[in-house]
Scaffold this motif. Structure first.
Motif, PDB file in Angstrom:
ATOM      1  N   GLY A  74       0.848  -1.187   0.000  1.00  0.00           N
ATOM      2  CA  GLY A  74       0.000   0.000   0.000  1.00  0.00           C
ATOM      3  C   GLY A  74       0.879   1.231   0.000  1.00  0.00           C
ATOM      4  O   GLY A  74       2.035   1.190  -0.435  1.00  0.00           O
ATOM      5  N   LEU A 128       3.269   3.575   1.827  1.00  0.00           N
ATOM      6  CA  LEU A 128       4.154   3.366   2.978  1.00  0.00           C
ATOM      7  C   LEU A 128       4.744   4.682   3.451  1.00  0.00           C
ATOM      8  O   LEU A 128       5.031   5.578   2.648  1.00  0.00           O
ATOM      9  CB  LEU A 128       5.296   2.421   2.593  1.00  0.00           C
ATOM     10  N   VAL A 139       2.466   0.714   6.591  1.00  0.00           N
ATOM     11  CA  VAL A 139       1.334   1.004   5.713  1.00  0.00           C
ATOM     12  C   VAL A 139       0.474   2.110   6.312  1.00  0.00           C
ATOM     13  O   VAL A 139       0.081   2.046   7.479  1.00  0.00           O
ATOM     14  CB  VAL A 139       0.474  -0.258   5.481  1.00  0.00           C
ATOM     15  N   THR A 198      -3.103   4.231   6.152  1.00  0.00           N
ATOM     16  CA  THR A 198      -4.472   4.006   5.690  1.00  0.00           C
ATOM     17  C   THR A 198      -5.399   5.055   6.294  1.00  0.00           C
ATOM     18  O   THR A 198      -4.997   5.851   7.148  1.00  0.00           O
ATOM     19  CB  THR A 198      -4.945   2.584   6.021  1.00  0.00           C
ATOM     20  N   GLY A 221      -4.459  -3.080   2.969  1.00  0.00           N
ATOM     21  CA  GLY A 221      -3.778  -2.042   2.219  1.00  0.00           C
ATOM     22  C   GLY A 221      -4.135  -0.651   2.689  1.00  0.00           C
ATOM     23  O   GLY A 221      -4.500  -0.442   3.848  1.00  0.00           O
ATOM     24  N   THR A 222      -4.037   0.295   1.786  1.00  0.00           N
ATOM     25  CA  THR A 222      -4.293   1.713   2.079  1.00  0.00           C
ATOM     26  C   THR A 222      -5.695   2.101   1.627  1.00  0.00           C
ATOM     27  O   THR A 222      -6.077   1.870   0.475  1.00  0.00           O
ATOM     28  CB  THR A 222      -3.249   2.598   1.367  1.00  0.00           C
TER      29      THR A 222
END
Length: 303
Positions: free
Chosen positions: A225, A227, A233, A235, A295-296
């Motif tokens: 994702g 970083l 990660v 988000t 992930g993001t």
């Protein structure tokens, strides 16, 4: 129960996962989710199968997945076999007429039909098409300005048959969704003059998500994702957050086009964009059906 036996069993784990998924199934029922499919997820056999099963499950529980796929490595391999060198400018493939023929054959033919077949073999009902079908993707020639210190006026680079999205006609996609099919779209557009154009798949996915008023845009990548400088990660990002991360050079290189597409999508009505690690098996399901995701997340919000 035997006091030496743990109260947590494989069966209880499964029940817990299903229970966690239930509110998401309800929330996204009948919602359109556009998925940009590319990277390692398209090349590893286990990942290809897990993706096909993810998409099929989404459809079976009432969601409307729409797939937009890339295929750069596959195009590069085919060109190499022909003895033709791939040339890139600002991360985009220079596409002359001969290369465009290969792009159409590989993206619109081999890659597209492989994805369709894999989804169908795993219980789905997919239909493959390119942006030329039904004049779905109207394109215009992409001209890149190159700023260099040694020149006073920016030079315009002709990328050949590389295109930008001018307009999306969603009628074919709408028809397939209403017919309970899973559309699988190759990012090839057509110009007003009838010329074919090779278009970045992230860009096409963004425009399709906007025009379909999709609930989500999911972009599969070869990284976990977005970083931070410690490789953690990030988000739950807003437009303001992302702008700061670009300014302080946390987001650089190949992530920039994806982030810019994500920002355009959320600014145009898409509720959420997810940039997730396509190297993780069942990444799409984990992102949609679990609280933690993989992930993001970039959120639409008034900021």
């Amino acid at each position: 129960m035997n006091k030496n036996q743990s109260k947590f069993t494989p069966e209880s784990d499964i029940a817990s996962v299903l229970n966690e998924a239930l509110p998401y199934i309800k929330r996204f029922y009948k919602k359109t989710i556009v998925i940009k499919y590319g990277g390692n997820a398209m090349e590893n056999e286990n990942l290809k199968t897990s993706f096909a099963r993810d998409v099929t499950l989404m459809k079976l529980v009432g969601m409307n997945p729409v797939i937009v796929h890339g295929g750069g490595p596959q195009i590069g391999k085919f060109l190499s076999k022909m003895g033709k060198e791939s040339k890139f400018v600002q991360g985009m493939r220079v596409t002359d007429s001969e290369t465009m023929d290969v792009v159409e054959m590989v993206l619109g033919g081999l890659v597209n039909k492989e994805i369709v077949n894999l989804i169908n073999q795993n219980g789905g009902n997919a239909v493959g098409l390119s942006g030329k079908d039904g004049s779905m993707i109207r394109a215009k020639k992409l001209l890149l300005p190159e700023d260099a210190p040694e020149i006073n006026v920016p030079e315009i680079i002709d990328m050949g048959h590389v295109g930008d999205v001018e307009e999306i006609n969603t009628s074919v996609i709408d028809m397939l969704i209403k017919g309970d099919f899973i559309p699988v779209i190759a990012p090839i557009g057509v110009g007003a003059d009838g010329q074919s154009y090779n278009i970045n798949a992230d860009l096409v996915a963004c425009h399709i998500a906007k025009d379909l008023k999709a609930e989500k845009l999911i972009m599969l990548t070869n990284t976990p994702g977005v970083l931070d400088h410690n490789n953690k990660v990030l988000t739950g990002l807003s437009k303001t957050d992302v702008t700061k991360l670009i300014k302080n050079k946390t987001i650089v290189g190949g992530m920039l086009p994806k982030i810019n597409s994500a920002l355009e999508a959320v600014s145009s009505g898409v509720e959420n964009v997810h940039i997730i690690d396509g190297r993780v098996e069942h990444a799409v399901l984990l992102e949609i059906f679990t609280d933690s995701g993989v992930g993001t997340l970039i959120k639409k919000m008034n900021d």
